[in-house]
Design an enzyme around this catalytic site. Structure first.
Site, short mmCIF file in Angstrom:
data_model
loop_
_atom_site.label_atom_id
_atom_site.label_comp_id
_atom_site.label_asym_id
_atom_site.label_seq_id
_atom_site.Cartn_x
_atom_site.Cartn_y
_atom_site.Cartn_z
CG ASP A 92 -1.79 1.17 1.39
OD1 ASP A 92 -1.94 1.91 0.41
OD2 ASP A 92 -2.33 1.37 2.50
CG ASP A 275 -3.40 4.69 -2.11
OD1 ASP A 275 -2.64 3.72 -1.86
OD2 ASP A 275 -4.31 5.05 -1.35
#
Length: 386
Positions: A92, A275
């Site tokens: 992440d 992201d």
């Protein structure tokens, strides 16, 4: 001749790229839907994707919302401890901490996942620091410890990470991942923890202070996170470099968003975060509502924005201009196809900042553009996938 051979071997060793294969699995949303639990979950949990980016300054009690991972489909395997205990994690770039379930947690959510056992690791070191990961009406609480982490062939020693002690609520039972491995900047790491990639670089375990991501559209596999290098076989043309506007998340400036040559959002520029930990492409609710209207999307009972599958053949590209370069998203990218039908890859959320509202370039965007996260030069590299 021997010297030339030796020099080439040294050069090869210095440019070695460590790769972690990512497997595509059913998302938590789909698992809950199949179990007939999604409606109940949506009634009792307020899903706010923006909460991930609205955290207060890092403190001893870290809070990281889990609803943001409802639609995640790409997962990789790491090992923690000596000998290594395996975990499936989300890589992440929108967070900075590493955490996994532990044997100290006996809730159903933990029992259905791999759990770290400190007593079975000869290299584990405990701390008195606490960790809290918020979701819905409850939170996962745990402790912080240090151990060796194996990631893509790299042995990352003395790595701080979170071990869950409680995971209330039933929805995590169906999560296709054990934990999260954050790849954003140390400035947003909770509890002052050193992120995994920073620890790897500080130990001199990779030759370049960067990592790169390729997300395949293929349901079977092919996706990969690469540490310490760039593999040009995954993209076409040249990488275009975009300077970061903030060294917290991987934040950049987008010049405009257009459709059919007309600006439909981000007029006069806006800020965006690249992201890997966000599945969809997110932006301010008003701007996204307009885009949903342009593409004919309407909301269903599961909270998804449904689009006619036949529209894929007629809808135009949506073009993101970044640092003067155009990055078109074709309808085949922003309309997500599944056996259940077609849904929009756009999601509305409001993240106010001093420089305006944030956009999130999630997996919908990254699947189209090979992405390099260059810590050494504080920039992002983008090129069309091969």
């Amino acid at each position: 001749m021997k010297w030339l051979l030796l020099l080439s071997l040294v050069a090869l060793s210095e440019c070695y790229i460590y790769k972690v294969p990512l497997v595509k699995k059913k998302s938590l949303r789909k698992n809950l839907m199949e179990q007939g639990l999604l409606q109940d979950y949506l009634k009792t949990h307020s899903i706010n994707p923006a909460s991930k980016y609205l955290k207060e300054a890092a403190s001893m009690m870290a809070t990281q919302p889990l609803e943001n991972y409802m639609d995640m489909e790409y997962f990789g395997t790491i090992g923690i401890g000596t000998p290594p205990q395996e975990f499936t994690v989300i890589f992440d770039t929108g967070s900075s901490n590493l955490w996994v379930p532990s044997v100290y947690c006996s809730s159903p959510a933990c029992s259905n996942h791999n759990r770290f056992n400190p007593q079975q690791s000869s290299t584990y070191q405990g701390t008195n620091q606490k960790l809290s990961v918020a979701y819905g009406t409850g939170s996962m609480t745990g402790i912080l410890g240090y151990d060796t982490v194996q990631v893509g062939g790299i042995t990352d020693t003395n790595q701080i990470f979170g071990l869950s002690e409680t995971e209330p609520g039933s929805f995590l039972y169906y999560a296709p991942f054990d934990g999260i491995l954050g790849l954003a900047y140390p400035s947003i790491a909770s509890s002052g923890a050193t992120p995994v990639f920073d620890n790897i670089w500080n130990q001199g375990l990779v030759s370049q202070d960067l990592f790169s991501v390729y997300l395949s559209s293929n349901d079977q596999g092919g996706s990969v996170v690469m540490f310490g290098g760039i593999d040009s076989s995954y993209f076409t043309g040249n990488l275009n470099w975009v300077p970061l506007s903030s060294e917290t998340y991987w934040q950049i400036t987008v010049d405009s968003i257009t459709m059919n040559g007309q600006v439909i959002a981000c007029s006069g520029s806006c800020q965006a975060i690249v992201d890997t930990g966000t599945s969809l492409l997110s932006g301010p609710t008003n701007a996204i509502a307009s885009i949903q209207g342009y593409i004919g999307a309407s909301q269903n009972a599961n909270g998804e924005m449904v689009v006619s599958c036949s529209a894929i053949n007629t809808l135009p590209n949506i073009v993101f201009t970044i640092n003067g370069v155009q990055y078109p998203l074709p309808p085949s990218a922003y309309v997500l196809q599944s056996q259940q039908g077609c849904t929009s890859g756009f999601q509305g959320m409001d993240i106010p900042t001093s420089s305006g509202e944030l956009w999130i370039l999630g997996d919908v965007f990254i699947r189209q553009y090979f992405t390099v996260f260059d810590r050494g030069n504080n920039q992002v590299g983008l090129a069309p996938v091969a």
